[in-house]
Design an enzyme around this catalytic site. Structure first.
Site, PDB file in Angstrom:
ATOM      1  N   CYS A 108      15.086  22.665  -7.724  1.00 34.06           N
ATOM      2  CA  CYS A 108      14.622  21.223  -7.245  1.00 34.06           C
ATOM      3  C   CYS A 108      15.640  20.377  -6.776  1.00 34.06           C
ATOM      4  CB  CYS A 108      13.928  20.479  -8.442  1.00 34.06           C
ATOM      5  SG  CYS A 108      14.912  20.359  -9.741  1.00 34.06           S
TER       6      CYS A 108
HETATM    7  N1  NAP Z   1      10.371  21.236 -13.716  1.00 30.38           N
HETATM    8  C1  NAP Z   1      10.815  21.038 -12.649  1.00 30.38           C
HETATM    9  O1  NAP Z   1      10.918  19.974 -11.713  1.00 30.38           O
HETATM   10  C2  NAP Z   1      11.161  22.311 -12.114  1.00 30.38           C
HETATM   11  C3  NAP Z   1      11.692  22.259 -10.627  1.00 30.38           C
HETATM   12  C4  NAP Z   1      12.069  23.674 -10.188  1.00 30.38           C
HETATM   13  C5  NAP Z   1      12.209  24.796 -10.895  1.00 30.38           C
HETATM   14  N2  NAP Z   1      11.972  24.669 -12.098  1.00 30.38           N
HETATM   15  C6  NAP Z   1      12.273  25.865 -12.844  1.00 30.38           C
HETATM   16  O2  NAP Z   1      10.409  26.345 -13.224  1.00 30.38           O
HETATM   17  C7  NAP Z   1      10.746  27.383 -14.616  1.00 30.38           C
HETATM   18  C8  NAP Z   1       9.810  26.418 -15.402  1.00 30.38           C
HETATM   19  O3  NAP Z   1      10.013  25.059 -15.615  1.00 30.38           O
HETATM   20  P1  NAP Z   1       9.014  24.020 -16.123  1.00 30.38           P
HETATM   21  O4  NAP Z   1       9.624  22.654 -16.019  1.00 30.38           O
HETATM   22  O5  NAP Z   1       7.718  24.652 -15.741  1.00 30.38           O
HETATM   23  O6  NAP Z   1       9.119  24.358 -17.705  1.00 30.38           O
HETATM   24  P2  NAP Z   1       8.171  24.047 -18.833  1.00 30.38           P
HETATM   25  O7  NAP Z   1       7.321  22.904 -18.590  1.00 30.38           O
HETATM   26  O8  NAP Z   1       9.227  24.199 -20.085  1.00 30.38           O
HETATM   27  O9  NAP Z   1       7.425  25.567 -19.269  1.00 30.38           O
HETATM   28  C9  NAP Z   1       7.800  26.746 -19.442  1.00 30.38           C
HETATM   29  C10 NAP Z   1       6.869  27.634 -19.587  1.00 30.38           C
HETATM   30  O10 NAP Z   1       7.475  29.040 -19.649  1.00 30.38           O
HETATM   31  C11 NAP Z   1       6.554  29.622 -20.770  1.00 30.38           C
HETATM   32  N3  NAP Z   1       7.595  30.596 -21.285  1.00 30.38           N
HETATM   33  C12 NAP Z   1       8.591  30.057 -22.195  1.00 30.38           C
HETATM   34  N4  NAP Z   1       9.241  31.149 -22.612  1.00 30.38           N
HETATM   35  C13 NAP Z   1       8.653  32.222 -22.353  1.00 30.38           C
HETATM   36  C14 NAP Z   1       8.787  33.671 -22.431  1.00 30.38           C
HETATM   37  N5  NAP Z   1       9.789  34.381 -23.059  1.00 30.38           N
HETATM   38  N6  NAP Z   1       7.944  34.413 -21.961  1.00 30.38           N
HETATM   39  C15 NAP Z   1       6.590  34.130 -21.333  1.00 30.38           C
HETATM   40  N7  NAP Z   1       6.524  32.777 -21.241  1.00 30.38           N
HETATM   41  C16 NAP Z   1       7.593  31.858 -21.459  1.00 30.38           C
HETATM   42  C17 NAP Z   1       5.947  28.582 -21.488  1.00 30.38           C
HETATM   43  O11 NAP Z   1       4.753  28.962 -21.967  1.00 30.38           O
HETATM   44  P3  NAP Z   1       4.190  29.426 -23.301  1.00 30.38           P
HETATM   45  O12 NAP Z   1       5.490  29.195 -24.239  1.00 30.38           O
HETATM   46  O13 NAP Z   1       3.048  28.678 -23.648  1.00 30.38           O
HETATM   47  O14 NAP Z   1       4.165  31.072 -23.383  1.00 30.38           O
HETATM   48  C18 NAP Z   1       5.750  27.306 -20.554  1.00 30.38           C
HETATM   49  O15 NAP Z   1       4.314  27.325 -20.137  1.00 30.38           O
HETATM   50  C19 NAP Z   1      12.031  27.018 -15.006  1.00 30.38           C
HETATM   51  O16 NAP Z   1      12.687  28.152 -14.742  1.00 30.38           O
HETATM   52  C20 NAP Z   1      12.883  25.893 -14.288  1.00 30.38           C
HETATM   53  O17 NAP Z   1      14.013  25.941 -14.130  1.00 30.38           O
HETATM   54  C21 NAP Z   1      11.508  23.282 -12.767  1.00 30.38           C
END
Ligand code: NAP
Length: 371
Positions: A166
């Site tokens: 982001c």
């Molecule tokens: N938030 C932002 O603004 C943003 C922007 C750009 C990029 N990102 C990137 O996008 C990715 C997700 O971010 P987020 O903010 O959505 O995170 P989040 O809200 O913490 O969600 C993470 C998700 O990953 C799943 N997960 C965690 N460990 C896992 C595993 N070992 N195997 C399979 N699923 C797993 C979790 O689901 P369950 O535990 O239910 O399986 C949850 O749905 C990250 O890499 C982050 O750096 C985030």
């Protein structure tokens, strides 16, 4: 049946791994309104058996392809791949490369990773900054950095896309025209960014607890935030020299949004070469308009307007404003995005549209929410 035949029948079959997180939920929100997509599975370990409407209140009552709410399943990656033409991995870094290893080359499927596993040209850079061995270096080598405004032609042909971070999305888009023009000293770049709290994901942690982040603004990860090498990689590709930047992120008490302000000093040598002694705010605005001509999601602000997060809320726009501070010979560029949309899920859908040869703004063509 190959991927093209399957897609013609029902639209692009899409799966989301990590559907219960903020970016996964945002993907579902956007894709439920996408006319060319059928969401065939949403995978989550924690919420298996629960409908998306139970996981996210905004998605209550919104139906999937069969008129029923989508229900989260705890699926192995190969089971997701069997039902999909494209998989979005919205998971912590380190997880997507394992998923990719277990499906790519086994099933004909495309992958768009929202994390950091497929963003770097050099696995060594990933390993140095993320303190983790890259488990799929060959897949990394074929992956394309998913910033459409810079790499559209490569994205069209890609099987794996590393969706940008982001902060890097805002910083690279803010600086690309300036770096490409060669008019600034490449060693002078300073980037300050502010992010809303959803940038940290949905998993609770103390620093993001309401009483600690509300009415508070705090810097973190200075120097050496993990998004630094991504910004440097992409800006260096536009420059004659290797770019190093000072990048300072700050957490601010808003839910969504990133506002980035970047500074660069006019390079006296190249300024006089190009007649840039006449650099002005107007000439910079024109430079930016020319660079981003035809780009659907980039809005170059003129008439005295400056970017603000509220003006891009819930949309895939990146608003950019640029000024020349003549007194100190410095260019100041500001960019605003919604971290969950252009900074994550919206850009991922934009990439999917490009990879499948459909209109780039399909499913994304909505005005921002205001106020
Ligand atoms: N938030 C932002 O603004 C943003 C922007 C750009 C990029 N990102 C990137 O996008 C990715 C997700 O971010 P987020 O903010 O959505 O995170 P989040 O809200 O913490 O969600 C993470 C998700 O990953 C799943 N997960 C965690 N460990 C896992 C595993 N070992 N195997 C399979 N699923 C797993 C979790 O689901 P369950 O535990 O239910 O399986 C949850 O749905 C990250 O890499 C982050 O750096 C985030």
């Amino acid at each position: 049946m190959d991927m093209d035949q399957r897609r013609d029948k029902k639209g692009i079959r899409v799966g989301i791994i990590g559907a219960s997180g903020y970016t996964g939920g945002e993907l579902a929100r956007i894709l439920l309104g996408h006319p060319r997509v059928e969401i065939t599975c949403v995978s989550s370990r924690t919420y298996a058996g629960q409908s998306l409407g139970q996981v996210f209140p905004n998605l209550f009552g919104l139906s999937g392809p069969r008129g029923e709410e989508l229900v989260c399943e705890d699926l192995a990656p190969i089971e997701v791949a069997e039902r999909c033409d494209v998989i979005f991995t919205a998971v912590p870094h380190g997880v997507a490369m394992e998923i990719a290893r277990s499906i790519m080359g086994i099933i004909d499927v495309k992958l768009i990773d929202l994390g950091a596993d497929f963003r770097f040209r050099d696995a060594g850079v990933y390993e140095a900054w993320y303190k983790k061995k890259h488990e799929a270096p060959r897949l990394l080598a074929e992956a394309v950095y998913g910033l459409p405004e810079l790499h559209r032609a490569l994205i069209e042909k890609a099987r794996i896309v590393g969706n940008p971070g982001c902060y890097p999305t805002s910083a690279i888009l803010a600086l690309a025209p300036l770096i490409k023009s060669g008019m600034v000293d490449p060693s002078s770049i300073v980037i300050n960014s502010m992010s809303g709290v959803s940038g940290a994901g949905r998993t609770p942690s103390q620093g993001y607890h309401f009483p600690e982040c509300n009415e508070n603004a705090r810097p973190y990860g200075i120097p050496g935030h993990r998004h630094t090498p991504e910004i440097e990689q992409e800006l260096s590709l536009l420059s004659r020299t290797e770019i190093r930047v000072s990048f300072s992120p700050h957490l601010v008490p808003i839910t969504r949004g990133i506002l980035t302000t970047a500074y660069a000093t006019l390079d006296p040598a190249s300024a006089s070469d190009s007649g840039a002694g006449r650099v002005s705010t107007d000439s910079l605005i024109q430079l930016y308009k020319d660079f981003y001509r035809g780009e659907r999601f980039i809005r170059i602000l003129d008439d005295g307007r400056l970017p603000q997060t509220k003006a891009v809320w819930g949309s895939n726009f990146c608003d950019i404003g640029v000024r020349f501070d003549e007194r100190v010979g410095r260019v100041v560029v500001m960019a605003a995005i919604d971290n969950l949309v252009k900074g994550a899920a919206g850009q991922a859908v934009q990439n999917m549209n490009i990879m499948f040869g459909i209109e780039e703004d399909c499913g994304l063509d909505r005005p921002p929410v205001f106020p």
